[in-house]
Design an enzyme around this catalytic site. Sequence first.
Site, PDB file in Angstrom:
ATOM      1  N   GLU A 432       0.880  -1.261  -0.050  1.00  9.82           N
ATOM      2  CA  GLU A 432      -0.150  -0.033  -0.224  1.00  9.82           C
ATOM      3  C   GLU A 432       0.865   1.189   0.084  1.00  9.82           C
ATOM      4  O   GLU A 432       0.432   2.223   0.593  1.00  9.82           O
ATOM      5  CB  GLU A 432      -1.063  -0.162   1.120  1.00  9.82           C
ATOM      6  CG  GLU A 432      -1.992  -1.185   1.356  1.00  9.82           C
ATOM      7  CD  GLU A 432      -2.776  -1.299  -0.140  1.00  9.82           C
ATOM      8  OE1 GLU A 432      -2.879  -0.582  -0.783  1.00  9.82           O
ATOM      9  OE2 GLU A 432      -3.132  -2.466  -0.368  1.00  9.82           O
ATOM     10  N   GLY A 433       2.106   1.011  -0.515  1.00  9.37           N
ATOM     11  CA  GLY A 433       3.005   2.263  -0.843  1.00  9.37           C
ATOM     12  C   GLY A 433       3.984   2.381   0.348  1.00  9.37           C
ATOM     13  O   GLY A 433       3.560   2.250   1.353  1.00  9.37           O
TER      14      GLY A 433
END
Length: 579
Positions: A432-433
């Site tokens: 998610e980054g």
Amino acid sequence: MTYLANSQDAEFVLRHVVQFDALCERAGLDEVNTDLAASILEEAGKFATEVLAPLNRFGDQNPPTLGEKGVQETAGFKEIYQSFAEAGWLSLGAAEEFGGQALPNVIGTAVNEIWQAANMSYALCPMLSQGAMESIGHHASHELQSIYLPRLASGGWTGTMNLTEPDAGSDLAAVKTKAVPQGDHYLISGQKIFITWGDHQMTENIVHLVLARLPDAPAGVKGISLFIVPKYVVNADGSLGARNAAHCLSLEHKMGIHASPTCVMLFDNAVGYLIGEANKGLPYMFTMMNHARQAVGLQGLSISERAYQLARQYAKDRLQGTRRDGSRIPIIEHADVRRMLMIMKSGIEAMRALAFVAAAEVDRARYESDSDKAAFHAARVELYTPIVKGWLTELSQELTYLGVQIHGGMGYIEETGAAQHYRDARILTIYEGTTGIQAADLVGRKTLADQGQGLGLLLAEMAELDASAYPNFAPALAAGQAAREFILSHAASDPQLAGSASVNLMMLMGYLCGGWLLIKGAQAAQNQLAQGEGDPEYLKAKVITAQFYHDHLLLRALSHLAAIKAGSAAIMALAEDQF
């Protein structure tokens, strides 16, 4: 050891730090309050302890497999998922129109902490379904919402997020998956990787949210659209049709979260349905991603709590050393073990406070009728999100490491369970980054883009707190203010400054936010003690834990400021062939 939810601290944070009752009153939620939230947390704790936690280690040892029928999840997961869905846990935050309970986001966050701590591999599945509901609920047509949201909210179907491709990781401008119009739908073709819970047999359908490009789409991120691609084609009445051309090609073999199937997905002219408008898929997907980023930050808290509980019990049971009378000494009496346990305990309480406060800002933005105030809270959500995702997950690396260290040699042995928590936590700074992506978002979109206005408002709010009893808070706050000013004044002349300073800014703000909120909690605890309310032993511990954090963790903010002020020169000085 059986996992036990820390519902007491969660309830305290909701009541005294989040000010949940005031939030509900302003939102007009007459039947929702902290007492209701406490009851929900108690039931969630029972379910997690009795149903989810017992399969955590089993899942680590028995990962899913890929066969002729697709991915077969870990034995027992289907049964616990069905119990989970039947109990209504997926519907907490969903709209009543679609069969949900429409409870505030922060309640869902507090409950999700319990799920993720009990069995993170399992809990990733409902977490992604909740994110899919967020994106569909905000951006899809009412027709699509009426088909997909009730079934996701009931748990009858699950959701996934399909962004990453072999040549397009964080650079989503490079997405190559195609979407070709075909009557009332689209044909989706391409390959996606790292798709969590991309296939399984627990539900009758899986709802894939897929980023793809239309034939005439502009280049770059402006040409990405978002599609619903179900595992089984859905008829107009919601019944299931033929098997769609969306299949898992292979499963990744990972360092941790073994029981969560991570799939390589192939879409080969699969039937898909456009969400919202064409070429606006990235902002639509970011609705899901921002939900997921706060949720992953929460996972950092959750797995740290699980590791702390295991380490705490081991420290009480493990005997090492002898007193003069010949009796053995449990290692929890040793100062260095106490130091490590207190770093874990105080870090966890700071993480929980920040995660819940950030989640409550989502509610304040949603329920606020004044447009200016709603915009303020929405901006605060945007500011908090990279800090929650980045700082909580980075700190979880240290805290789960300490969990292993407290066990000594036994921590390196898989049978104790400490190593699993350490391995499971490692992914959190990546998916998610990555930490770098979160930090770049904080310094770029959330600081430089508005000339530091939002960050300045948060720092000004911190300055309003009477923290005179905590002398380390003032220099830490000054470090935050100085970091903001330094970046704003030097970014234009040093094009590499933002990148070189970003992670240090994120970590500085994490420690500072944690300290600020722990002071609020400690002051509330002291007030309760003075009034003879609450559990005195818990409240005394709350005050001591806040003091430890300010003595041992808060001043890390100053070292992060020093690194920011060092600039980018040494970072960028070496030629590539000197590495």
